[in-house]
Design an enzyme around this catalytic site. Structure first.
Site, mmCIF file in Angstrom:
data_model
loop_
_atom_site.group_PDB
_atom_site.id
_atom_site.type_symbol
_atom_site.label_atom_id
_atom_site.label_comp_id
_atom_site.label_asym_id
_atom_site.label_seq_id
_atom_site.Cartn_x
_atom_site.Cartn_y
_atom_site.Cartn_z
ATOM 1 N N CYS A 281 0.793 -1.238 0.000
ATOM 2 C CA CYS A 281 0.000 0.000 0.000
ATOM 3 C C CYS A 281 0.826 1.288 0.000
ATOM 4 O O CYS A 281 0.543 2.179 -0.803
ATOM 5 C CB CYS A 281 -1.012 0.031 1.131
ATOM 6 S SG CYS A 281 -1.001 -1.345 2.239
ATOM 7 N N ARG A 310 6.803 -11.451 4.839
ATOM 8 C CA ARG A 310 6.431 -11.306 6.245
ATOM 9 C C ARG A 310 7.049 -12.440 7.030
ATOM 10 O O ARG A 310 7.070 -13.581 6.578
ATOM 11 C CB ARG A 310 4.909 -11.330 6.412
ATOM 12 C CG ARG A 310 4.266 -10.120 5.759
ATOM 13 C CD ARG A 310 2.787 -10.053 6.015
ATOM 14 N NE ARG A 310 2.186 -9.093 5.097
ATOM 15 C CZ ARG A 310 0.890 -8.998 4.858
ATOM 16 N NH1 ARG A 310 0.055 -9.811 5.487
ATOM 17 N NH2 ARG A 310 0.423 -8.106 4.011
ATOM 18 N N GLN A 328 0.720 -10.911 -3.496
ATOM 19 C CA GLN A 328 -0.694 -10.590 -3.308
ATOM 20 C C GLN A 328 -1.284 -10.093 -4.619
ATOM 21 O O GLN A 328 -0.616 -9.406 -5.382
ATOM 22 C CB GLN A 328 -0.844 -9.468 -2.281
ATOM 23 C CG GLN A 328 -0.424 -9.840 -0.884
ATOM 24 C CD GLN A 328 -0.628 -8.675 0.071
ATOM 25 O OE1 GLN A 328 -0.120 -7.585 -0.174
ATOM 26 N NE2 GLN A 328 -1.369 -8.903 1.139
ATOM 27 N N ASP A 330 -3.005 -7.544 -5.250
ATOM 28 C CA ASP A 330 -3.308 -6.386 -4.425
ATOM 29 C C ASP A 330 -3.830 -5.228 -5.270
ATOM 30 O O ASP A 330 -3.379 -5.038 -6.391
ATOM 31 C CB ASP A 330 -1.998 -5.949 -3.743
ATOM 32 C CG ASP A 330 -2.247 -5.305 -2.404
ATOM 33 O OD1 ASP A 330 -3.425 -5.172 -2.018
ATOM 34 O OD2 ASP A 330 -1.265 -4.935 -1.744
ATOM 35 N N HIS A 332 -5.409 -0.996 -4.638
ATOM 36 C CA HIS A 332 -5.867 0.069 -3.750
ATOM 37 C C HIS A 332 -6.732 1.012 -4.548
ATOM 38 O O HIS A 332 -6.359 1.411 -5.652
ATOM 39 C CB HIS A 332 -4.668 0.772 -3.117
ATOM 40 C CG HIS A 332 -3.908 -0.154 -2.220
ATOM 41 N ND1 HIS A 332 -2.824 -0.872 -2.655
ATOM 42 C CD2 HIS A 332 -4.143 -0.542 -0.940
ATOM 43 C CE1 HIS A 332 -2.397 -1.651 -1.665
ATOM 44 N NE2 HIS A 332 -3.180 -1.479 -0.618
ATOM 45 N N LYS A 412 -13.911 -4.176 7.424
ATOM 46 C CA LYS A 412 -13.561 -4.934 6.219
ATOM 47 C C LYS A 412 -14.591 -6.004 5.907
ATOM 48 O O LYS A 412 -15.394 -6.376 6.762
ATOM 49 C CB LYS A 412 -12.189 -5.586 6.395
ATOM 50 C CG LYS A 412 -12.138 -6.542 7.584
ATOM 51 C CD LYS A 412 -10.825 -7.313 7.638
ATOM 52 C CE LYS A 412 -10.813 -8.252 8.831
ATOM 53 N NZ LYS A 412 -9.738 -9.220 8.812
ATOM 54 N N HIS A 495 -8.240 -1.019 0.538
ATOM 55 C CA HIS A 495 -7.336 -2.107 0.136
ATOM 56 C C HIS A 495 -8.218 -3.267 -0.298
ATOM 57 O O HIS A 495 -9.227 -3.527 0.350
ATOM 58 C CB HIS A 495 -6.529 -2.688 1.301
ATOM 59 C CG HIS A 495 -5.840 -1.721 2.190
ATOM 60 N ND1 HIS A 495 -4.486 -1.547 2.143
ATOM 61 C CD2 HIS A 495 -6.299 -0.919 3.167
ATOM 62 C CE1 HIS A 495 -4.139 -0.675 3.076
ATOM 63 N NE2 HIS A 495 -5.213 -0.276 3.712
HETATM 64 ZN ZN LIG Z 1 -2.971 -2.404 1.191
#
Ligand SMILES: [Zn+2]
Ligand SMILES: [Zn+2]
Length: 622
Positions: A281, A310, A328, A330, A332, A412, A495
């Site tokens: 992000c 991670r 991911q 991912d 945004h 979320k 996200h």
């Molecule tokens: Zn994010």
């Protein structure tokens, strides 16, 4: 019936039996877990393996009739210490319970004295009949590598014989589908001590599948007007200080690369220390913020198949499902408050579409609401929670509420798919963020939190230096847009992932399909099997024609019997086998066989190709 009570009670029965069979063995904790229980033991001079489980089970059944009920006695710490003087684990727990102000209760069903929290069945001798011991593993006392390795026995217990048998059957089936086992058998991926635990090596076959999934993902996202980007794997640690990932997630981040020096350089030109990125992000925010954004550019949907790292403890790593490096899917979304509902609806639509394509038609959605500790105003939270609910309702998506389970920075929606065995897997998420797009000055509390971390003590040496640094950075990125009236407004940031991560998604996908990928994904879609060497030339011709039409094909030209060629192709889960012998060759045909053993008979080559192409293009899942 409370399943946890049932299973935890069964753990007591196991403890009793082991202590009778192996004098000197000490029982530690024995909690209920999902679908069963475990009980930890310090086995003393004994060693047990899975071969002993039937013997222990028999003992459990033998003593069960004497287990009429759990009777409880409250005891003082001194009393508990005396009674359990031979069991240091019980003494440690009793001391801790007492410190925490909890009551100490002993119980003694069937003449077995134990100490634990409450939660047991009324009638053990009647209720604990449907159990089975499953496996033995090592487990550190209290999960810490610094402590002694104990022996953990896993078991399961159910209210009825049928439920027990159904569960055991499912367990058997999931063992067969275990993606770690199939990953090896089908040559899909590996994990290697040299490349590092929790880091996946994607072999050519699985890489082929991943490429297809990624292309599909990119196409779908481009169609929905996502702007796809690439960002680096490391970033200045300043960014993760500003985002406050450091103080919230430091335990799951790899250590910062504090550059004392660069090998071979006398005067390092490093001005910044770096961090392996745990999230994408902040990078995406920097792209957004590279220039002022007008409301006309919103919603701005930025997507990346972004690789993050991670730290996960070695003991929790699990194949592709729990890893240390993952990509991911991912994105945004930066938008105005007025665009939020439509944006969330768009993500729900795309999620639904993509899950269906992969054969996940059954999934459950959870809306997680405001936790006790949260950032942002109550008004923002209400707005965001209502928007999520409204969007779900407009999409006729039934959802469950996870009260208080939102992240500190926003509510979320989590999507959990059900696989072919009915197991739930969390894949996608849609999360509001009130933290990163906002801005606040650093506080003295921030200073204390950062000063408590060794990383920052080492880097800054004094609190004054650290304070200067934090003050300069502040908290949050102040993500804005210019509205119609020319005024600056804070953008809403969402996200979202759909598949979650490539690693986890593929782990789930392999188990869901038991390695038999649908034809559009299959690494090898068709295999040509000549019956004899006489048919080799024709087989090569068939092989080439399929390849020319973009079908991923292999030719099995080994000098083996047809039976063994079929067996191998089935083992490799190749969707189509095209068998060619004299008869087929003479008529320019192929005999078509599916991996499930079904014979479709003779087809002209052209028909076979168009049938296969049709299934691929329509992404048929069978
Ligand atoms: Zn994010
Ligand atoms: Zn208990």
């Amino acid at each position: 019936m409370n399943l946890d009570n049932l299973r935890h009670s069964c753990a007591h029965l196991l403890a009793h039996s082991v202590k009778l069979l192996y004098p000197g063995a000490l029982n530690a904790i024995g909690p209920a877990i999902e679908n069963g229980f475990y009980q930890d033991f310090d086995m003393g001079k004994w060693k047990i393996s899975e071969e002993e489980l039937p013997k222990i089970e028999a003992k459990m059944r033998q003593i069960l009739p004497t287990w009429e009920k759990f009777t409880f006695n409250e005891v003082s710490l001194a009393e508990a210490k005396r009674v359990f003087r031979d069991n240091k684990y019980k003494v440690e727990m009793a001391t801790e319970f007492a410190k925490g102000g909890k009551k100490l209760m002993t119980n003694n069903p069937g003449d077995f004295l134990d100490l634990c929290k409450m939660g047991h069945v009324e009638n053990p001798s009647k209720e604990l009949t449907h159990f089975k011991l499953l496996s033995v593993a090592g487990a550190y006392w209290r999960g810490s590598e610094k402590n002694k390795m104990l022996t953990r026995i896993y078991g399961t217990c159910w209210p009825t014989e049928k439920e027990l048998n159904d569960y055991l059957k499912q367990l058997e089936e999931s063992k067969k589908r275990d993606h770690r086992k199939l990953g090896k058998e089908l040559d899909l991926f590996s994990i290697n001590q040299l490349t590092g635990p929790g880091l996946i090596l994607w072999h050519p076959k699985l890489s082929t599948v991943r490429n297809i999934v990624e292309s599909y993902w990119k196409k779908e996202h481009s169609n929905e007007n996502y702007k796809l980007v690439y960002t680096p794997h490391i970033a200045s640690m300043d960014m993760f200080v500003t985002s406050r990932h450091y103080n919230k997630y430091i335990n799951s981040m790899f250590p910062a690369m504090l550059h004392q020096y660069i090998e071979g350089e006398s005067a390092p030109d490093y001005l910044v220390d770096e961090q392996l990125k745990p999230m994408n992000c902040p990078n995406h925010i920097q792209i957004y913020k590279d220039r002022p954004r007008s409301y006309r550019e919103l919603p701005f949907r930025m997507g990346e198949l972004g690789t993050v790292y991670r730290y996960e403890r070695a003991g929790t790593l699990h194949g592709m499902i729990r890893v240390r490096g993952f990509t991911q899917d991912d994105s945004h979304i930066f938008c105005t408050p007025g665009q939020v509902i439509d944006e969330v609806r768009g993500v729900i639509k795309l999620t639904r579409k993509m899950y269906e394509v992969f054969g996940f038609t059954d999934y459950q959605v959870y809306i997680a609401t405001r936790p006790e500790k949260y950032l942002g105003t109550l008004e923002m939270w209400n707005f965001a929670e209502n928007s999520l609910k409204k969007a779900a309702e407009l999409e006729s998506l039934s959802y469950k509420i996870d009260e208080g389970e939102g992240v500190f920075y926003g509510p979320k929606i989590d999507s959990k798919v059900k696989d072919s065995l009915g197991r739930e897997w969390q894949l996608g998420t849609i999360q509001f963020d009130f933290n990163q797009p906002s801005y606040a000055e650093s506080t003295k509390e921030d200073l204390e939190e950062f000063w408590a971390m060794k990383t920052f003590k080492d880097k800054f040496k004094t609190k004054e230096n650290l304070w200067k640094y934090l003050k300069n950075l502040g908290r949050g990125f102040d993500v804005q847009y210019v509205d119609k009236k020319g005024e600056k407004k804070q953008a809403v940031m969402i996200h979202r992932t759909i598949l979650g991560s490539m690693e986890r998604f593929f782990g789930v996908l392999i188990e869901h399909f038991a390695g038999a990928f649908p034809i559009w994904l299959a690494p090898v879609q068709a295999k040509v099997l000549p019956i004899t060497d006489r048919n080799l030339r024709y087989a090569q011709d068939v092989y080439k024609k399929l390849g020319n039409r973009g079908i991923r094909t292999e030719l099995d030209d080994r000098n083996e019997t047809l039976q063994s060629k079929i067996r191998d192709a089935e083992k490799e889960k190749v969707p189509y086998m095209l068998i060619v012998g004299d008869k087929e060759e003479s008529k320019n045909q192929v005999a078509v066989r599916l991996r499930n053993g079904k014979d479709l008979g003779q087809y002209s080559l052209a028909e076979a190709i168009s049938e296969i192409k049709n299934k691929i293009e329509n992404k048929i899942v069978d």
